[in-house]
Design a protein around this motif. Structure first.
Motif, mmCIF file in Angstrom:
data_model
loop_
_atom_site.group_PDB
_atom_site.id
_atom_site.type_symbol
_atom_site.label_atom_id
_atom_site.label_comp_id
_atom_site.label_asym_id
_atom_site.label_seq_id
_atom_site.Cartn_x
_atom_site.Cartn_y
_atom_site.Cartn_z
ATOM 1 N N TYR A 65 0.841 -1.198 0.000
ATOM 2 C CA TYR A 65 0.000 0.000 0.000
ATOM 3 C C TYR A 65 0.878 1.251 0.000
ATOM 4 N N PHE A 66 1.925 1.213 0.805
ATOM 5 C CA PHE A 66 2.901 2.303 0.862
ATOM 6 C C PHE A 66 3.593 2.469 -0.492
ATOM 7 N N CYS A 76 4.608 5.558 -5.510
ATOM 8 C CA CYS A 76 4.614 5.674 -6.973
ATOM 9 C C CYS A 76 3.698 6.802 -7.433
ATOM 10 N N ARG A 77 2.566 6.934 -6.801
ATOM 11 C CA ARG A 77 1.611 7.975 -7.181
ATOM 12 C C ARG A 77 2.110 9.359 -6.793
ATOM 13 N N LEU A 125 11.112 0.444 -3.195
ATOM 14 C CA LEU A 125 10.770 -0.971 -3.032
ATOM 15 C C LEU A 125 12.031 -1.828 -2.946
ATOM 16 N N ALA A 126 12.988 -1.557 -3.809
ATOM 17 C CA ALA A 126 14.227 -2.340 -3.793
ATOM 18 C C ALA A 126 14.975 -2.165 -2.477
ATOM 19 N N LEU A 172 2.498 3.607 10.316
ATOM 20 C CA LEU A 172 3.051 4.765 9.618
ATOM 21 C C LEU A 172 2.962 4.562 8.113
ATOM 22 N N CYS A 173 3.299 3.358 7.639
ATOM 23 C CA CYS A 173 3.145 3.052 6.209
ATOM 24 C C CYS A 173 1.721 3.339 5.758
ATOM 25 N N THR A 174 0.769 2.878 6.551
ATOM 26 C CA THR A 174 -0.644 3.045 6.208
ATOM 27 C C THR A 174 -1.040 4.512 6.253
ATOM 28 N N ALA A 175 -0.656 5.216 7.315
ATOM 29 C CA ALA A 175 -1.048 6.611 7.481
ATOM 30 C C ALA A 175 -0.448 7.493 6.392
#
Length: 598
Positions: A146-147, A152-153, A164-165, A190-193
């Motif tokens: 999701y992060f 990317c966006r 990602l890598a 935090l990733c989600t938020a």
């Protein structure tokens, strides 16, 4: 009547014109190219499914191969979870109703799946441990993908694929992703938020921040400050912020208070208790040691190598980019960099200045370290292309990635190899305690010891390396602590009664003071785990040398940190590291007096 009809028609015509205007605006907006579309069409990057499979593979490797890196994970989370599942485990002073610093609600979200698994299949407790770890890896994979999509966006697919890598091969992500710690849970949130924030799903961002700070780690609320400032002072979303802050607080805190109060036997608000202890006049964490300012600098390099250096360089890189990189298009979609990346640097400023430092305190911002390093690397590529374009003339329309990919590829190769070298070093140097306790699981199964026998497994100076009670064959086995040079507070067994979590024991204190009553008589030990590093004292003899009392059952090498080279003990370099490393031996010893095992 005529005037009323006329005014009604005017209103209808006005509304119709408004609707048509909105449709026209929407049509025009849909014809505009979305941010990063041109970049997306020309770059090769993993889609969501591929990213998820890659992340999940890496996280399952962590779940299976990672040792317990922090004794706090063992004694404050795995042990009370073992108690919730099997009715037996070790208790720390933080879980005493007198102090109530930890939350049973957080434990239950892990203990409930473990209990269901145990009831359905009655597996070896060791399998339950790895089952929970794999669930943590699965959850981490969902939030990381999701992060990734949000990165990317917001920042472009080039930054996204680099991020990602870095996440896949960073030792820091390997360590934190499946750790049973509130700081790891705060990292998930935090990733989600951040992903929700960057995609303008503000309600979800608020709830994820509240979940990470209330259910996980209260200090993680600091990471939500930039989100709150953006909503209140930039977007002016006062109602949304207040409404969802209230909804999140009620939805999370009310069940927490009810569950924790039931377990502690009194009204308990665990997040408030831990804040009070650490900040508002409590004994404070400095009792457990302080570290210099350089601690996190070194630890960050160990866990992220040059990714860490790139991340710390991001503010300088953004300044250079502002002045020397032509900005034909926005480099972000929703927010400027100084806002979207501010949670990382706010966190670093606060925790670098705290005297008490631990590796796990930086877990929540690990994904942002990967993101910032990706942004810096992207800027380095742009700056290189700009300088190179003064030296060499490129055809019209040449993209900077066409000539600078070697920088990205070279960085990936170096950082990935160092990340894997760190992971391999951790496994070979520190995995022995798990292997030693796995050996104990063979005894009842092979009939060497009766299933119903009450067995005492003793630990001395190596008490902090004990993995947890899930590594014991069954609940008839007990871990015991014998006296060593350590003179601080040790955990004690939970009272095995229905109200075991509600009992206040006199042997607990919040001053890290030694409690002699918790030590066990070594003469009653059936097994002893002891690390031989070639030195001994009266309280810490080399028990393997006492051959008239103990028989060596299993021996596994364990790194002797003091006699090993700093670099080569941190990163395993094939054909070289072994020359600079010295190992001790971790022994599993069995008492010679077999008659005591019945």
């Amino acid at each position: 009547m005529g005037r009323n009809l006329s005014s009604l028609k005017l209103r209808q015509n006005g509304n119709q014109q408004k609707r048509e205007s909105k449709k026209e605006i929407k049509k025009i907006a849909n014809t505009q190219p979305k941010k990063h579309d041109s970049e997306s069409s020309s770059l090769i990057y993993p889609n969501g499914d591929t990213a998820f499979k890659s992340i999940l593979s890496a996280r399952f490797c962590s779940a299976i191969w990672l040792h317990i890196t922090d004794c706090d994970e063992t004694f404050n989370y795995w042990e009370p979870t073992h108690y919730l599942v099997f009715g037996k485990g070790l208790q720390t002073w933080e879980y005493s109703p007198e102090f109530a610093l930890r939350s049973y609600t957080y434990l239950l979200i892990h203990a409930v799946p473990a209990k269901i698994y145990q009831k359905l299949f009655n597996p070896n407790p060791l399998l339950i441990f790895y089952f929970v770890r794999c669930l943590l890896g699965l959850l981490c994979s969902f939030v990381e993908v999701y992060f990734y999509k949000a990165v990317c966006r917001e920042f472009g697919v080039h930054v996204g694929r680099m991020c990602l890598a870095f996440q896949l091969f960073a030792a820091g992500m390997f360590i934190s992703s499946t750790a049973f710690l509130p700081s790891s849970f705060a990292m998930y949130m935090l990733c989600t938020a951040c992903a929700a924030w960057w995609t303008e799903k503000y309600e979800f961002a608020i709830f994820a921040t509240a979940l990470g700070s209330l259910l996980g780690w209260p200090f993680a609320a600091l990471l939500g400050v930039p989100i709150a400032l953006d909503m209140l002072f930039v977007k002016k979303l006062y109602r949304t912020f207040l409404q969802w802050s209230a909804i999140s607080a009620i939805a999370i805190l009310v069940p927490m208070v009810i569950i924790d109060s039931m377990h502690f036997g009194k009204l308990v608000i665990a997040p408030w208790n831990i804040v009070k202890y650490n900040i508002l006049g409590g004994a404070g964490p400095n009792l457990y040691g302080t570290e210099p300012f350089s601690y996190y600098l070194v630890n960050g390099f160990l866990n992220f190598n040059f990714v860490w250096v790139l991340a710390l360089s991001t503010p300088a890189a953004l300044v250079l980019s502002h002045y020397f990189v032509p900005s034909r298009n926005k480099s972000t979609l929703t927010l400027p960099h100084y806002i979207s990346l501010s949670p990382l640097f706010l966190w670093l400023v606060i925790f670098f200045t705290q005297p008490h430092k631990e590796e796990r305190f930086l877990f929540p911002v690990y994904p942002l370290i990967c993101l910032c390093s990706s942004i810096t690397l992207d800027i380095v590529q742009k700056l290189f292309f700009r300088v190179w374009s003064y030296i060499k003339t490129f055809p019209q329309g040449t993209h900077y990635l066409d000539t600078t990919s070697f920088i990205m590829i070279g960085t990936f190769i170096i950082t990935s190899l160092l990340g894997l070298a760190r992971v391999y070093a951790l496994y070979t140097n520190y995995h022995a305690p798990l292997d030693i306790f796995m050996e104990l699981n063979r005894y009842p199964g092979e009939g060497k010891i009766p299933e119903t026998a009450a067995i005492n497994v003793c630990l001395g100076k190596d008490w902090h390396r004990y993995p947890n009670s899930f590594f014991l064959p069954n609940t008839n086995w007990n871990v015991r602590f014998i006296k060593s040079e350590f003179d601080g507070m040790l955990p004690a067994p939970y009272s095995q009664t229905e109200n075991g979590t509600k009992i206040i024991h006199s042997h607990f204190n919040d001053k890290n003071q030694e409690e002699p009553s918790l030590y066990f008589d070594i003469a009653k030990c059936h097994f002893l785990v002891d690390l031989n590093l070639g030195r001994e004292s009266v309280l810490e003899p080399i028990y393997a040398n006492k051959k008239d009392q103990w028989r060596v059952i299993k021996s596994i090498k364990f790194l002797n940190v003091e006699k090993s080279h700093r670099f080569f003990r941190a990163f395993y370099i094939p054909f070289i590291s072994d020359r600079y490393l010295t190992y001790g031996t971790m022994h599993l010893l069995q008492t010679i007096k077999q008659s005591r095992i019945k």
